[in-house]
Design an enzyme around this catalytic site. Structure first.
Site, short mmCIF file in Angstrom:
data_model
loop_
_atom_site.label_atom_id
_atom_site.label_comp_id
_atom_site.label_asym_id
_atom_site.label_seq_id
_atom_site.Cartn_x
_atom_site.Cartn_y
_atom_site.Cartn_z
N ASP A 294 -8.11 -5.58 -0.36
CA ASP A 294 -8.52 -6.19 -1.62
C ASP A 294 -8.37 -7.99 -1.27
O ASP A 294 -8.46 -8.52 -1.39
CB ASP A 294 -7.89 -5.48 -2.66
CG ASP A 294 -8.27 -4.60 -3.38
OD1 ASP A 294 -9.44 -4.45 -2.18
OD2 ASP A 294 -7.94 -3.91 -3.59
N HIS B 133 0.75 -0.96 0.06
CA HIS B 133 -0.19 0.31 -0.25
C HIS B 133 0.74 0.91 -0.29
O HIS B 133 1.81 0.94 0.33
CB HIS B 133 -0.73 0.20 1.52
CG HIS B 133 -1.78 0.78 0.87
ND1 HIS B 133 -2.06 2.22 1.45
CD2 HIS B 133 -3.60 0.40 0.45
CE1 HIS B 133 -2.88 3.02 1.25
NE2 HIS B 133 -3.97 2.01 0.70
N1 CMC Z 1 4.03 -7.83 -4.57
C1 CMC Z 1 5.55 -8.35 -4.67
N2 CMC Z 1 6.13 -6.63 -4.80
C2 CMC Z 1 5.62 -5.56 -4.61
C3 CMC Z 1 4.30 -5.66 -4.29
C4 CMC Z 1 3.85 -6.18 -4.32
N3 CMC Z 1 1.81 -6.70 -4.27
N4 CMC Z 1 3.62 -4.02 -4.10
C5 CMC Z 1 4.56 -2.91 -3.94
N5 CMC Z 1 5.65 -4.03 -4.32
C6 CMC Z 1 7.32 -3.61 -4.06
C7 CMC Z 1 7.52 -2.76 -5.24
O1 CMC Z 1 8.28 -3.35 -6.62
C8 CMC Z 1 8.44 -2.09 -5.20
O2 CMC Z 1 10.21 -3.01 -5.23
P1 CMC Z 1 11.84 -2.02 -5.80
O3 CMC Z 1 11.44 -0.78 -4.10
O4 CMC Z 1 12.63 -2.88 -4.96
O5 CMC Z 1 11.65 -1.25 -6.28
C9 CMC Z 1 7.75 -1.83 -3.85
O6 CMC Z 1 7.74 -2.71 -2.64
C10 CMC Z 1 7.61 -0.63 -3.37
O7 CMC Z 1 6.29 -1.08 -4.77
P2 CMC Z 1 6.26 0.93 -5.36
O8 CMC Z 1 5.23 0.39 -6.45
O9 CMC Z 1 7.12 1.60 -5.99
O10 CMC Z 1 4.71 1.20 -3.98
P3 CMC Z 1 3.59 2.39 -4.51
O11 CMC Z 1 3.04 3.00 -3.38
O12 CMC Z 1 4.21 3.00 -5.75
O13 CMC Z 1 2.33 1.24 -4.60
C11 CMC Z 1 0.21 -0.49 -4.84
C12 CMC Z 1 1.26 0.77 -4.03
C13 CMC Z 1 -0.94 -0.63 -3.66
C14 CMC Z 1 0.22 -0.27 -6.50
C15 CMC Z 1 1.75 -1.74 -4.60
O14 CMC Z 1 2.44 -2.14 -3.47
C16 CMC Z 1 0.67 -2.90 -5.64
O15 CMC Z 1 1.54 -2.62 -6.85
N6 CMC Z 1 -0.16 -3.93 -4.94
C17 CMC Z 1 -0.50 -5.19 -5.68
C18 CMC Z 1 -1.87 -4.44 -6.26
C19 CMC Z 1 -2.73 -4.37 -4.60
O16 CMC Z 1 -3.50 -4.62 -3.94
N7 CMC Z 1 -3.80 -2.96 -4.79
C20 CMC Z 1 -4.73 -2.50 -3.80
C21 CMC Z 1 -4.47 -1.89 -3.23
S1 CMC Z 1 -4.94 -1.21 -1.84
C22 CMC Z 1 -6.71 -0.83 -1.72
C23 CMC Z 1 -6.85 0.07 -3.50
O17 CMC Z 1 -6.03 1.52 -2.96
O18 CMC Z 1 -8.18 -0.54 -4.03
#
Ligand code: CMC
Length: 430
Positions: free
Chosen positions: A365, A308
């Site tokens: 989720d 998140h």
């Molecule tokens: N699985 C694997 N790696 C992850 C995940 C995941 N679900 N989430 C984040 N990471 C890693 C990412 O690869 C990055 O690694 P590195 O620093 O080595 O490059 C690090 O963690 C930080 O992630 P980010 O993508 O920079 O974080 P963000 O704040 O931009 O993205 C997020 C947040 C929710 C989009 C992301 O965690 C994600 O894609 N999660 C899976 C999708 C999900 O469950 N979404 C629902 C979010 S909560 C409810 C809602 O908003 O609807």
């Protein structure tokens, strides 16, 4: 206490930025004069460090795993309130008293019906249409029946727009579903409460009323409340962005639905179940291989329902849902192998350094889909359910933005990296 302005040393000059005080949480500093005074812009893809407004709707402490709606803890609100009560809280800033709640419930229930001409709107979609596409389109379509709400300015019109959307969205959602399974649309019945009515329109048929199980009503009520707002998330920021051009509440909310549908946002609830189902069905997709793929930088695969932008701790909504999932399944005497897989996947991820170092925990989720499934909703309806839940939050933010004298049309800047000016070349010389 007033903080001294933040001083940014730009080498040849110092930019001085006033500090903005929150009631709780992150302080800000005001960079509105940065570009006009210095020629610099701030660079912040994804707005991870940018506050787009002052807001009094919802507060999240991501490190503590705390979520407050208008100051009330999500755990208290979810266990004590109805969804309409929470909608009132988000829209008007305080919990309704008994009389106000009764009036609000009556008002909403008297507006659940769609204009009869909307039937042909649903008829026009193919059976395979994703209900999220139908929901967003229907939000635009409903507005065409209410010209007065195109750009509401008076308080009464804004209230009427909010009530119309909240009252009609379950009807739209249920009709989108009925269309997809080829069953006749079921009309709302004002004898029922908000959640009962939705279940009635989803699962009854004109020939046969499906009895409504109070346990399902309670569970769905909790789920909708947990989704009701989450400050400046992607879809809410979209609603605010579209609304900042003075587009209507309906157009702004429909755009928010588009943002919500993406798998990194609300679409994750459908994606989680698809991932769990793959582990269940596909011998090559084990817990270990799923975790390994999620960690692989060369694979864009992610563990859905994990991570998140704001929470660096367990999402409090996921905490409620993790125990609630078992409760609901037990009460309904359902054994769902996907719940066991989810638990194993969570345990494996939480024990893994990759997830620990990045502070990745289950989000809302991760468990919601398992409960939606147990309540009888098909996968393609999951993000629609999230939308019904998020609706009062979107509207509360739209109204707050509309009333905020600091609102300006949302129009970010860029760091241009393209060609500099060059001479036009006639086609025969290219
Ligand atoms: N699985 C694997 N790696 C992850 C995940 C995941 N679900 N989430 C984040 N990471 C890693 C990412 O690869 C990055 O690694 P590195 O620093 O080595 O490059 C690090 O963690 C930080 O992630 P980010 O993508 O920079 O974080 P963000 O704040 O931009 O993205 C997020 C947040 C929710 C989009 C992301 O965690 C994600 O894609 N999660 C899976 C999708 C999900 O469950 N979404 C629902 C979010 S909560 C409810 C809602 O908003 O609807």
């Amino acid at each position: 206490m007033v903080d001294q302005p933040v001083r940014i040393d730009l080498g040849s000059e110092i930019f001085s930025a006033d500090v903005l005080q929150p009631s709780v949480g992150n302080r800000g500093f005001d960079v509105r004069k940065l570009r006009p005074e210095t020629g610099y812009v701030s660079f912040d893809p994804g707005f991870a460090n940018t506050a787009i407004a002052r807001s009094a709707v919802t507060y999240i402490d991501g490190a503590a795993g705390q979520l407050l709606y208008r100051g009330y803890a999500i755990e208290d609100i979810a266990s004590n309130c109805s969804f309409l009560e929470v909608s009132f809280l988000l829209l008007y800033g305080s919990l309704p008293n008994a009389g106000e709640l009764l009036l609000w419930e009556n008002d909403v229930s008297r507006h659940t019906m769609l204009n009869e001409e909307m039937r042909s709107f649903f008829d026009a979609f193919p059976r395979r249409a994703h209900p999220m596409a139908v929901l967003a389109s229907a939000t635009y379509a409903i507005s065409t029946f209410y010209d007065v709400y195109r750009r509401p300015t008076r308080e009464q019109e804004i209230d009427a727009g909010a009530r119309t959307l909240i009252a009609k969205m379950p009807t739209v959602a249920a009709w989108a579903y009925k269309k997809s399974i080829g069953e006749p649309y079921v009309y709302p019945n004002n004898e029922f409460s908000y959640v009962e009515n939705f279940l009635h329109m989803m699962f009854s048929r004109p020939t046969e009323i499906t009895p409504i199980d109070p346990a399902i009503v309670k569970a769905l009520n909790v789920l909708l409340i947990l989704h009701a707002d989450h400050e400046m998330n992607c879809s809410t920021a979209t609603v605010r962005s579209v609304g900042s051009s003075r587009a209507s509440m309906f157009a702004s909310v429909a755009a928010g639905m588009g943002a919500l549908w993406g798998p990194l946002h609300g679409g994750a609830n459908q994606a989680v179940i698809e991932q769990l189902q793959a582990i269940h069905d596909d011998p090559d997709a084990t817990i270990e291989s799923t975790i390994a793929r999620a960690k692989d930088r060369n694979d864009e695969f992610r563990l859905m329902g994990f991570g998140h932008r704001v929470y660096t701790n367990y999402d409090p909504r996921a905490k409620v849902l993790a125990s609630f999932a078992q409760d609901v399944l037990d009460r309904m005497s359902i054994e769902d192998p996907l719940l066991d897989i989810a638990r194993d996947l969570e345990a494996a991820a939480l024990a893994d350094d990759y997830f620990a170092e990045r502070k990745l925990f289950p989000n809302v989720d991760f468990y919601s889909g398992i409960i939606f499934r147990a309540l009888g909703f098909p996968q393609r309806m999951f993000t629609v359910l999230f939308s019904i839940g998020r609706l009062p939050g979107w509207i509360a933010h739209w109204v707050e933005m509309n009333n905020d004298p600091e609102t300006r049309i949302m129009r970010p800047r860029q760091i241009y990296t393209g060609e500099t000016e060059r001479a036009y070349v006639p086609i025969e010389d290219r």
